[in-house]
Design a protein around this motif. Structure first.
Motif, PDB file in Angstrom:
ATOM      1  N   PRO A   1      18.739   3.723 -10.413  1.00 29.43           N
ATOM      2  CA  PRO A   1      17.546   4.521 -10.742  1.00 29.43           C
ATOM      3  C   PRO A   1      16.404   4.240  -9.771  1.00 29.43           C
ATOM      4  CG  PRO A   1      17.617   2.608 -12.146  1.00 29.43           C
ATOM      5  CD  PRO A   1      18.892   2.579 -11.327  1.00 29.43           C
ATOM      6  N   LYS A   2      15.452   5.158  -9.724  1.00 26.99           N
ATOM      7  CA  LYS A   2      14.246   4.977  -8.912  1.00 26.99           C
ATOM      8  C   LYS A   2      13.055   5.447  -9.740  1.00 26.99           C
ATOM      9  CE  LYS A   2      14.251   6.193  -4.548  1.00 26.99           C
ATOM     10  NZ  LYS A   2      14.250   7.074  -3.348  1.00 26.99           N
ATOM     11  N   TYR A   3      12.046   4.581  -9.857  1.00 23.69           N
ATOM     12  CA  TYR A   3      10.836   4.898 -10.615  1.00 23.69           C
ATOM     13  C   TYR A   3       9.654   4.903  -9.651  1.00 23.69           C
ATOM     14  CZ  TYR A   3      13.962   3.616 -14.393  1.00 23.69           C
ATOM     15  OH  TYR A   3      15.039   3.537 -15.232  1.00 23.69           O
ATOM     16  N   LEU A   4       8.908   5.996  -9.628  1.00 25.78           N
ATOM     17  CA  LEU A   4       7.779   6.153  -8.724  1.00 25.78           C
ATOM     18  C   LEU A   4       6.497   6.302  -9.524  1.00 25.78           C
ATOM     19  CD1 LEU A   4       9.401   8.823  -6.371  1.00 25.78           C
ATOM     20  CD2 LEU A   4       9.362   6.351  -6.033  1.00 25.78           C
ATOM     21  N   GLY A   5       5.391   5.803  -8.974  1.00 19.32           N
ATOM     22  CA  GLY A   5       4.122   5.951  -9.669  1.00 19.32           C
ATOM     23  C   GLY A   5       2.963   5.600  -8.753  1.00 19.32           C
ATOM     24  N   LYS A   6       1.746   5.655  -9.323  1.00 18.32           N
ATOM     25  CA  LYS A   6       0.536   5.333  -8.576  1.00 18.32           C
ATOM     26  C   LYS A   6      -0.378   4.464  -9.421  1.00 18.32           C
ATOM     27  CE  LYS A   6       0.404   9.222  -5.356  1.00 18.32           C
ATOM     28  NZ  LYS A   6       0.587   8.391  -4.164  1.00 18.32           N
TER      29      LYS A   6
ATOM     30  N   GLN B   1      -2.835   4.214  -5.178  1.00 20.69           N
ATOM     31  CA  GLN B   1      -1.844   3.577  -4.315  1.00 20.69           C
ATOM     32  C   GLN B   1      -0.465   3.703  -4.952  1.00 20.69           C
ATOM     33  OE1 GLN B   1      -4.409   0.489  -4.990  1.00 20.69           O
ATOM     34  NE2 GLN B   1      -4.869   0.010  -2.859  1.00 20.69           N
ATOM     35  N   GLY B   2       0.526   3.949  -4.132  1.00 23.14           N
ATOM     36  CA  GLY B   2       1.856   4.195  -4.659  1.00 23.14           C
ATOM     37  C   GLY B   2       2.668   2.935  -4.894  1.00 23.14           C
ATOM     38  N   PHE B   3       3.654   3.051  -5.789  1.00 23.71           N
ATOM     39  CA  PHE B   3       4.647   1.993  -5.957  1.00 23.71           C
ATOM     40  C   PHE B   3       6.006   2.633  -6.201  1.00 23.71           C
ATOM     41  CE2 PHE B   3       3.020   2.589 -10.309  1.00 23.71           C
ATOM     42  CZ  PHE B   3       4.185   2.735 -11.043  1.00 23.71           C
TER      43      PHE B   3
ATOM     44  N   ASP C   1      -0.136   0.599   0.392  1.00 24.37           N
ATOM     45  CA  ASP C   1      -1.591   0.586   0.472  1.00 24.37           C
ATOM     46  C   ASP C   1      -2.137   2.000   0.337  1.00 24.37           C
ATOM     47  OD1 ASP C   1      -1.302   1.837   2.950  1.00 24.37           O
ATOM     48  OD2 ASP C   1      -1.682   0.023   4.103  1.00 24.37           O
ATOM     49  N   GLU C   2      -3.457   2.130   0.513  1.00 24.80           N
ATOM     50  CA  GLU C   2      -4.096   3.443   0.308  1.00 24.80           C
ATOM     51  C   GLU C   2      -3.649   4.485   1.327  1.00 24.80           C
ATOM     52  OE1 GLU C   2      -6.690   0.479   2.434  1.00 24.80           O
ATOM     53  OE2 GLU C   2      -5.723   0.545   0.470  1.00 24.80           O
TER      54      GLU C   2
ATOM     55  N   LEU D   1      -0.398 -18.197  -9.447  1.00 25.91           N
ATOM     56  CA  LEU D   1      -1.280 -17.477  -8.522  1.00 25.91           C
ATOM     57  C   LEU D   1      -1.624 -16.100  -9.054  1.00 25.91           C
ATOM     58  CD1 LEU D   1       0.411 -16.002  -5.334  1.00 25.91           C
ATOM     59  CD2 LEU D   1       1.521 -16.151  -7.549  1.00 25.91           C
ATOM     60  N   GLU D   2      -2.609 -15.487  -8.428  1.00 25.13           N
ATOM     61  CA  GLU D   2      -2.979 -14.104  -8.720  1.00 25.13           C
ATOM     62  C   GLU D   2      -3.319 -13.442  -7.399  1.00 25.13           C
ATOM     63  OE1 GLU D   2      -6.661 -11.867 -10.906  1.00 25.13           O
ATOM     64  OE2 GLU D   2      -5.597 -13.393 -12.081  1.00 25.13           O
ATOM     65  N   ILE D   3      -2.683 -12.301  -7.137  1.00 25.45           N
ATOM     66  CA  ILE D   3      -2.951 -11.551  -5.909  1.00 25.45           C
ATOM     67  C   ILE D   3      -3.592 -10.226  -6.296  1.00 25.45           C
ATOM     68  CG2 ILE D   3      -1.969 -10.493  -3.838  1.00 25.45           C
ATOM     69  CD1 ILE D   3       0.386 -12.422  -4.098  1.00 25.45           C
ATOM     70  N   LYS D   4      -4.825 -10.031  -5.856  1.00 24.78           N
ATOM     71  CA  LYS D   4      -5.517  -8.764  -6.096  1.00 24.78           C
ATOM     72  C   LYS D   4      -5.287  -7.884  -4.883  1.00 24.78           C
ATOM     73  CE  LYS D   4      -8.955 -10.780  -9.167  1.00 24.78           C
ATOM     74  NZ  LYS D   4     -10.402 -10.951  -9.490  1.00 24.78           N
ATOM     75  N   GLY D   5      -4.375  -6.935  -5.055  1.00 26.08           N
ATOM     76  CA  GLY D   5      -3.955  -6.114  -3.925  1.00 26.08           C
ATOM     77  C   GLY D   5      -5.080  -5.314  -3.307  1.00 26.08           C
TER      78      GLY D   5
END
Length: 200
Positions: A64-69, A74-76, A102-103, A175-179
């Motif tokens: 499967p492939k799941y796409l979103g924003k 920003q896309g994932f 990224d944007e 950790l925390e990463i703020k994209g």
């Protein structure tokens, strides 16, 4: 005698018509059954990618492939070898891979693990077991579990992490990463080893 023969022929014609009607009715019922089964299988698959295939076990979805924003557009993209719906909108993933963009739609972070859970209702992704994260700058992170808030574009972990890159190695309790802000916050006890950088 001729009357009896005509009556027999008429009876045979009526019987033949009944058999023909029953045959047509059976075909119609089979077609309706196939259509209902197809609709149910389609409802159970529900990934974004129409090329996903249903396995022999109808509860499993293959590739499967799941796409979103994110909230900021920003896309994932989330893919896996196979998946199974635990409940409505909550998907168990086998060998999942995730890519955050990224944007400008350039690849940002790539993640993979042995298993994971994608919650489409909460827009979260939890990756478990041998989680690896890589970015375009050559940094690599390893952890037991990592969670992603896909709406806010935040990656975080409350488990021990090992981060290595060009400048050195860092271990921490989380950790925390703020994209969006490109900020990494290390939690708990942290240790950094900086590579020897030669002067010019």
């Amino acid at each position: 005698m001729e009357l009896d023969l005509n009556e027999n022929i008429e009876i045979m014609h009526k019987h033949s018509r009944r058999v023909h009607h029953v045959y047509i009715l059976c075909i119609v019922l089979i077609i309706i059954g196939v259509l209902i089964l197809g609709v149910e299988l389609f409802k159970n698959s529900s990934p974004s990618d129409n090329s996903a295939k249903i396995s022999g076990n109808s509860s499993e979805i293959i590739e499967p492939k799941y796409l979103g924003k994110t909230e900021k557009g920003q896309g994932f993209e989330i893919t896996s070898d196979k998946a199974r719906e635990l409940k409505e909108g909550v998907i168990l993933l086998y060998a999942p891979q995730a890519m955050l963009f990224d944007e400008d739609d350039n690849p940002g972070f790539g993640l993979d693990s042995i298993s994971g859970v994608y919650d489409n209702n909460e827009k979260t992704l939890t990756l478990n077991e041998n989680v690896e994260l890589d970015d375009e700058e050559g940094n690599s992170l390893k952890a037991k579990e990592v969670k992603l808030d896909l709406d806010k574009n935040i990656i975080y972990s409350d488990n021990k992490i090992d981060l290595s890159g060009k400048i050195g190695k860092i271990t921490a309790d989380g950790l925390e990463i703020k994209g969006d802000e490109k900020i990494i916050i290390f939690k708990g006890k942290s240790k950094m080893i900086i590579n020897n950088i030669k002067g010019k």
